[in-house]
Design an enzyme around this catalytic site. Sequence first.
Site, PDB file in Angstrom:
ATOM      1  CB  THR A  44      -0.923   0.038   1.239  1.00 46.16           C
ATOM      2  OG1 THR A  44      -0.130   0.251   2.429  1.00 46.16           O
ATOM      3  CG2 THR A  44      -1.720  -1.247   1.392  1.00 46.16           C
ATOM      4  N   GLY A  85      13.110   7.365   9.285  1.00 50.14           N
ATOM      5  CA  GLY A  85      13.844   8.624   9.355  1.00 50.14           C
ATOM      6  C   GLY A  85      12.869   9.736   8.996  1.00 50.14           C
ATOM      7  CE1 TYR A 112       1.939  10.077  10.087  1.00 48.17           C
ATOM      8  CE2 TYR A 112       3.643  10.643  11.684  1.00 48.17           C
ATOM      9  CZ  TYR A 112       3.257  10.047  10.498  1.00 48.17           C
ATOM     10  OH  TYR A 112       4.200   9.395   9.718  1.00 48.17           O
TER      11      TYR A 112
HETATM   12  N1  NAP Z   1       8.163  10.996   5.476  1.00 45.48           N
HETATM   13  C1  NAP Z   1       8.515  10.823   6.758  1.00 45.48           C
HETATM   14  O1  NAP Z   1       9.302  11.599   7.355  1.00 45.48           O
HETATM   15  C2  NAP Z   1       7.957   9.647   7.521  1.00 45.48           C
HETATM   16  C3  NAP Z   1       8.433   9.416   8.828  1.00 45.48           C
HETATM   17  C4  NAP Z   1       7.919   8.331   9.536  1.00 45.48           C
HETATM   18  C5  NAP Z   1       6.975   7.517   8.953  1.00 45.48           C
HETATM   19  N2  NAP Z   1       6.512   7.773   7.686  1.00 45.48           N
HETATM   20  C6  NAP Z   1       5.505   6.886   7.118  1.00 45.48           C
HETATM   21  O2  NAP Z   1       5.903   6.456   5.841  1.00 45.48           O
HETATM   22  C7  NAP Z   1       4.742   5.990   5.122  1.00 45.48           C
HETATM   23  C8  NAP Z   1       4.836   6.454   3.686  1.00 45.48           C
HETATM   24  O3  NAP Z   1       4.746   7.865   3.656  1.00 45.48           O
HETATM   25  P1  NAP Z   1       5.722   8.784   2.813  1.00 45.48           P
HETATM   26  O4  NAP Z   1       6.515   9.574   3.771  1.00 45.48           O
HETATM   27  O5  NAP Z   1       6.424   7.990   1.761  1.00 45.48           O
HETATM   28  O6  NAP Z   1       4.683   9.822   2.190  1.00 45.48           O
HETATM   29  P2  NAP Z   1       3.959   9.917   0.769  1.00 45.48           P
HETATM   30  O7  NAP Z   1       4.958  10.118  -0.316  1.00 45.48           O
HETATM   31  O8  NAP Z   1       2.903  10.962   0.965  1.00 45.48           O
HETATM   32  O9  NAP Z   1       3.287   8.491   0.578  1.00 45.48           O
HETATM   33  C9  NAP Z   1       2.074   8.162   1.193  1.00 45.48           C
HETATM   34  C10 NAP Z   1       1.405   7.073   0.386  1.00 45.48           C
HETATM   35  O10 NAP Z   1       0.182   6.715   1.062  1.00 45.48           O
HETATM   36  C11 NAP Z   1      -0.881   6.827   0.129  1.00 45.48           C
HETATM   37  N3  NAP Z   1      -2.134   7.187   0.782  1.00 45.48           N
HETATM   38  C12 NAP Z   1      -2.364   8.213   1.620  1.00 45.48           C
HETATM   39  N4  NAP Z   1      -3.676   8.261   1.953  1.00 45.48           N
HETATM   40  C13 NAP Z   1      -4.277   7.230   1.289  1.00 45.48           C
HETATM   41  C14 NAP Z   1      -5.619   6.775   1.194  1.00 45.48           C
HETATM   42  N5  NAP Z   1      -6.621   7.373   1.834  1.00 45.48           N
HETATM   43  N6  NAP Z   1      -5.865   5.690   0.420  1.00 45.48           N
HETATM   44  C15 NAP Z   1      -4.868   5.070  -0.265  1.00 45.48           C
HETATM   45  N7  NAP Z   1      -3.581   5.484  -0.228  1.00 45.48           N
HETATM   46  C16 NAP Z   1      -3.296   6.555   0.539  1.00 45.48           C
HETATM   47  C17 NAP Z   1      -0.450   7.918  -0.840  1.00 45.48           C
HETATM   48  O11 NAP Z   1      -1.225   7.835  -2.017  1.00 45.48           O
HETATM   49  P3  NAP Z   1      -1.446   9.110  -2.973  1.00 45.48           P
HETATM   50  O12 NAP Z   1      -0.253   9.144  -3.874  1.00 45.48           O
HETATM   51  O13 NAP Z   1      -2.706   8.801  -3.701  1.00 45.48           O
HETATM   52  O14 NAP Z   1      -1.526  10.331  -2.099  1.00 45.48           O
HETATM   53  C18 NAP Z   1       1.015   7.544  -1.023  1.00 45.48           C
HETATM   54  O15 NAP Z   1       1.155   6.473  -1.918  1.00 45.48           O
HETATM   55  C19 NAP Z   1       3.535   6.523   5.896  1.00 45.48           C
HETATM   56  O16 NAP Z   1       2.937   5.458   6.618  1.00 45.48           O
HETATM   57  C20 NAP Z   1       4.144   7.522   6.862  1.00 45.48           C
HETATM   58  O17 NAP Z   1       3.383   7.640   8.047  1.00 45.48           O
HETATM   59  C21 NAP Z   1       6.993   8.820   6.972  1.00 45.48           C
END
Ligand code: NAP
Length: 287
Positions: free
Chosen positions: A9, A200, A169
């Site tokens: 996902t 990170g 969050y």
């Molecule tokens: N970036 C950070 O610093 C960080 C730190 C700790 C943890 N995380 C975790 O890493 C994971 C990935 O996030 P990311 O940082 O790579 O951000 P991202 O680039 O915004 O990726 C988020 C992904 O989740 C999808 N998504 C969000 N809401 C959704 C929904 N309602 N239904 C289906 N898909 C949905 C998005 O799809 P769309 O493309 O359609 O929006 C995208 O593919 C998340 O679980 C986040 O909490 C991130």
Amino acid sequence: MSQPIAVITGATSGIGEIGARAVAAAGYELLLLCRSPDKGEATRERIQTEVHDAAIRIIECPMDSLAAVRDCAVQLARDYPRIDLLINNAGTAEMQYSRTVDGIERSFAVNHLAHFVLTWHLLPSLKAAGDADGARIVHTASEAHYVANKDFLDDINWEKGRYFVFRAYSNSKLANVLFSQKLARELEGSGLVSNCFHPGRVATNIWPERRWYEKLVIGLLKKFYLISPEQGARPLIHLALDPDMGRRNGVFYFEMQEKDIKSFAKDPALQDALWNKSLELAADYLD
Ligand SMILES: NC(=O)c1ccc[n+]([C@@H]2O[C@H](COP(=O)([O-])OP(=O)(O)OC[C@H]3O[C@@H](n4cnc5c(N)ncnc54)[C@H](OP(=O)(O)O)[C@@H]3O)[C@@H](O)[C@H]2O)c1
């Protein structure tokens, strides 16, 4: 052996896309669950530019609807009696309070509950692969779980206090850790393992950039402070693909180091409480 299957996902950008590309390069067929089929197709093209023979199926699955997740997961379980890898990665940080069609606060609903329903329906296929050759569930959690409220289950919908995005969050990321730990306990001794990680602080789309000052601050953070999605995906790739990690269960990686989770997240009673709350909230979507 036939080609291994990976369900992922949140692979349309950020950490998930880089992870998906590595999993494809390792020879897995990818089943990418995306809310936007167009974004999914664009992701497929980008991955296939790098991994020419990647087998990728795009499946529409908005994670803010439990009915949609259930329908998608039931179909996948029928089509794939064996699934080798599940990466529960989709996530959101919601600046404004809102509820999903199911009446549940959006970050808890998307980040945890949708993945609970998905995993529930895929468990038989994951266990089948686990019994045969080993299988894995990887959860993208966060360091944010360290500052979550351990009593968050008492007020999932923020009816008792004022909504605060970072706390909501963090609570949802605590749910990721608790869910990973609960599964690890339940699966101990089987060929299926459950592990989670903090990537990170990564320059991805999850950081809000709607208003001009958010664009400015996040732009500066991305340039000077946040790490790249390639770096952020390293622990995901490690937990998903490293041969030794196939034998490790219930661990938390903080970037590339194994680290202790928050002390209250180790409490089996809290893990069970989340499980029971999830069963209650998703009761109509588990058959
Ligand atoms: N970036 C950070 O610093 C960080 C730190 C700790 C943890 N995380 C975790 O890493 C994971 C990935 O996030 P990311 O940082 O790579 O951000 P991202 O680039 O915004 O990726 C988020 C992904 O989740 C999808 N998504 C969000 N809401 C959704 C929904 N309602 N239904 C289906 N898909 C949905 C998005 O799809 P769309 O493309 O359609 O929006 C995208 O593919 C998340 O679980 C986040 O909490 C991130």
